[in-house]
Design an enzyme around this catalytic site. Sequence first.
Site, short mmCIF file in Angstrom:
data_model
loop_
_atom_site.label_atom_id
_atom_site.label_comp_id
_atom_site.label_asym_id
_atom_site.label_seq_id
_atom_site.Cartn_x
_atom_site.Cartn_y
_atom_site.Cartn_z
N PRO A 16 38.52 4.61 -5.75
CA PRO A 16 37.34 5.40 -6.11
C PRO A 16 37.35 6.78 -5.44
O PRO A 16 37.69 6.89 -4.28
CB PRO A 16 36.17 4.56 -5.63
N GLU A 17 37.01 7.78 -6.21
CA GLU A 17 36.85 9.12 -5.66
C GLU A 17 35.36 9.46 -5.62
O GLU A 17 34.52 8.64 -5.96
CB GLU A 17 37.65 10.12 -6.50
#
Length: 283
Positions: free
Chosen positions: A2-3
């Site tokens: 996840p960013e």
Amino acid sequence: MPELPEVETVKAGIAPAMEGQIIAQADINRPDLRWPFPENMSARLTGKRVLGLRRRSKYILADLDSGETLLIHLGMSGRMLVSGVKVGEFHHPHPVPAKHDHVVLHMDNGARITFNDARRFGAMDLLDTATQEDHWLIRDIGPEPLGNAFDETYLVERLKRKNSPIKSALLDQGIVAGLGNIYVCEVLFRTGIHPTRKASQISAKRIASLVPVIREVLSEAIAAGGSSLRDYRQSDGELGYFQHVFQVYDQEGKPCVTDGCKKTIQRIVQSGRSSFFCPQCQR
Ligand SMILES: [Zn+2]
């Protein structure tokens, strides 16, 4: 992995279930994730009201009425599930407890927040709200890319003596918070900057042009994440993973989307991570 936009989406997904609510019960099902959990974590969470949720870089921060803040990091494979309350238009019943459900928060409104992490690269910690900026995971992080402290003057100043490739410089969390591989590839494509160019050798004008594009790329992804919440129907109630349309990321061998460009997207490896770019459009 996840960013920032995915973390923002997870935060937005769990906020309605947690904000203003009391944690009635906190099940801590193992002693650690990536690092040991803080001492007496369950007792320090139980009975505390969640005043609000925030995000700093890729960390979700839940401020409690005890003066402590719960830090949540999804790591590589951490997943947040919300059940027992509506998320968007969809209501998910409580799931059957699963392997790797390491932390389960039972809220007094009937919601259940489950943190599942098969690989255990995620983390949770409790920090003193008043001094949270001094926490070892937070103190060296640069400004938020969507915040006021991140602007053209700042970025030009920080990069003008950086001899590393621009790709690595933008991934440096001390320069700007929360930017990861996917969005850096997209930003460099949109600004026409080749990922291997040394940061110090790029003109101030071009460096400055990165700032609005970084904001634009992240804002578009956050908006896509928000749409995914409104149309939230994954059967297990998992948050934060949504369909992206990338122009270069993971597009190796596909035609460049720029009008009139006949080249295909290439992939190279920089510092062990893939960079995707157009050899014609990015210089
Ligand atoms: Zn091109």
